[in-house]
Write a protein that holds these residues in place. Sequence first.
Motif, mmCIF file in Angstrom:
data_model
loop_
_atom_site.group_PDB
_atom_site.id
_atom_site.type_symbol
_atom_site.label_atom_id
_atom_site.label_comp_id
_atom_site.label_asym_id
_atom_site.label_seq_id
_atom_site.Cartn_x
_atom_site.Cartn_y
_atom_site.Cartn_z
ATOM 1 N N MET A 131 0.821 -1.208 0.000
ATOM 2 C CA MET A 131 0.000 0.000 0.000
ATOM 3 C C MET A 131 0.859 1.264 0.000
ATOM 4 S SD MET A 131 -3.012 -0.927 -0.395
ATOM 5 C CE MET A 131 -3.814 0.661 -0.144
ATOM 6 N N ALA A 132 2.025 1.191 0.617
ATOM 7 C CA ALA A 132 2.940 2.335 0.561
ATOM 8 C C ALA A 132 3.360 2.590 -0.878
ATOM 9 C CB ALA A 132 4.160 2.070 1.441
ATOM 10 N N GLY A 133 3.583 1.513 -1.626
ATOM 11 C CA GLY A 133 3.961 1.655 -3.032
ATOM 12 C C GLY A 133 2.866 2.293 -3.867
ATOM 13 N N ILE A 134 1.629 1.821 -3.712
ATOM 14 C CA ILE A 134 0.537 2.374 -4.520
ATOM 15 C C ILE A 134 0.186 3.784 -4.048
ATOM 16 C CG2 ILE A 134 -1.480 1.601 -3.207
ATOM 17 C CD1 ILE A 134 -0.991 1.240 -7.005
ATOM 18 N N GLY A 135 0.379 4.056 -2.759
ATOM 19 C CA GLY A 135 0.193 5.414 -2.268
ATOM 20 C C GLY A 135 1.215 6.361 -2.880
ATOM 21 N N GLY A 136 2.436 5.855 -3.048
ATOM 22 C CA GLY A 136 3.481 6.646 -3.696
ATOM 23 C C GLY A 136 3.157 6.952 -5.143
ATOM 24 N N VAL A 137 2.538 5.991 -5.832
ATOM 25 C CA VAL A 137 2.138 6.212 -7.232
ATOM 26 C C VAL A 137 1.109 7.338 -7.315
ATOM 27 C CG1 VAL A 137 0.936 5.205 -9.202
ATOM 28 C CG2 VAL A 137 2.657 3.870 -7.990
ATOM 29 N N ILE A 138 0.127 7.310 -6.436
ATOM 30 C CA ILE A 138 -0.914 8.346 -6.451
ATOM 31 C C ILE A 138 -0.323 9.705 -6.095
ATOM 32 C CG2 ILE A 138 -3.033 9.131 -5.309
ATOM 33 C CD1 ILE A 138 -3.823 6.150 -5.106
ATOM 34 N N GLY A 139 0.570 9.730 -5.106
ATOM 35 C CA GLY A 139 1.252 10.981 -4.777
ATOM 36 C C GLY A 139 2.104 11.481 -5.922
ATOM 37 N N GLY A 140 2.731 10.546 -6.645
ATOM 38 C CA GLY A 140 3.532 10.923 -7.802
ATOM 39 C C GLY A 140 2.691 11.494 -8.927
ATOM 40 N N LEU A 141 1.501 10.924 -9.136
ATOM 41 C CA LEU A 141 0.605 11.447 -10.170
ATOM 42 C C LEU A 141 0.204 12.889 -9.872
ATOM 43 C CD1 LEU A 141 -1.780 8.419 -10.807
ATOM 44 C CD2 LEU A 141 -0.278 9.495 -12.487
#
Length: 224
Positions: free
Chosen positions: A145-155
Amino acid sequence: MDREREHIIADKTMLQVARVTSMVFTPFSIPFLSFLVLFLFSYLRIMPIQYKLIVLGIVYCFTILTPTITIFLFRKINGFARQELSERKKRYVPILLTIISYVFCLLMMRRLNIPWYMTGIILVSLVVSIICIAVNLKWKLSEHMAGIGGVIGGLVSFSALFGYNPVGWLCLFILIAGILGSARIVLGHHTLGEVLSGFAVGLICALLVLHPVSNILLFRVFLF
């Protein structure tokens, strides 16, 4: 009897879907997928194919291949099953091996003068891993979830940096985040609190490191 059989089949199907989802969106794959999306669907697609292949090759080697091999060897040497690595006390070495790989990836990218917004993706992964290993002393965060949260923050960060509308991509990855979080809970690897906390850590780290506002933060000093 038929209804009981239907419930068993449904449970098996749900578990299988949860396992596949967890395998596809592993923490290792997130940085590589982020670069792939960046090169395919942003203005960076105009970059020379050779340059993109070099960057993707470096990212793949240090964020997927190297951690996977070293953690596999660690499991074999210690006789651990893959499921045992989800236990809090056995997560230290795998996370530490991942951190070392990310550090080498970061150094390699800086040596090649790769732009900060690309290097920042690896830095986010590194910061998240360090937070996870620190929190793991007392608790356990969901690295998925930290990884997918990072993707959303990156977007969100890249949309502010490059001036594009991220709504479509945000909807897609928020949906994926919901499915992935549910998968981790269904498999019994994490609680709801661990899932939400992992997502929050990834999201906040990505916003701090990648968002243009980070000009006023020390993260940017490290990247230049």
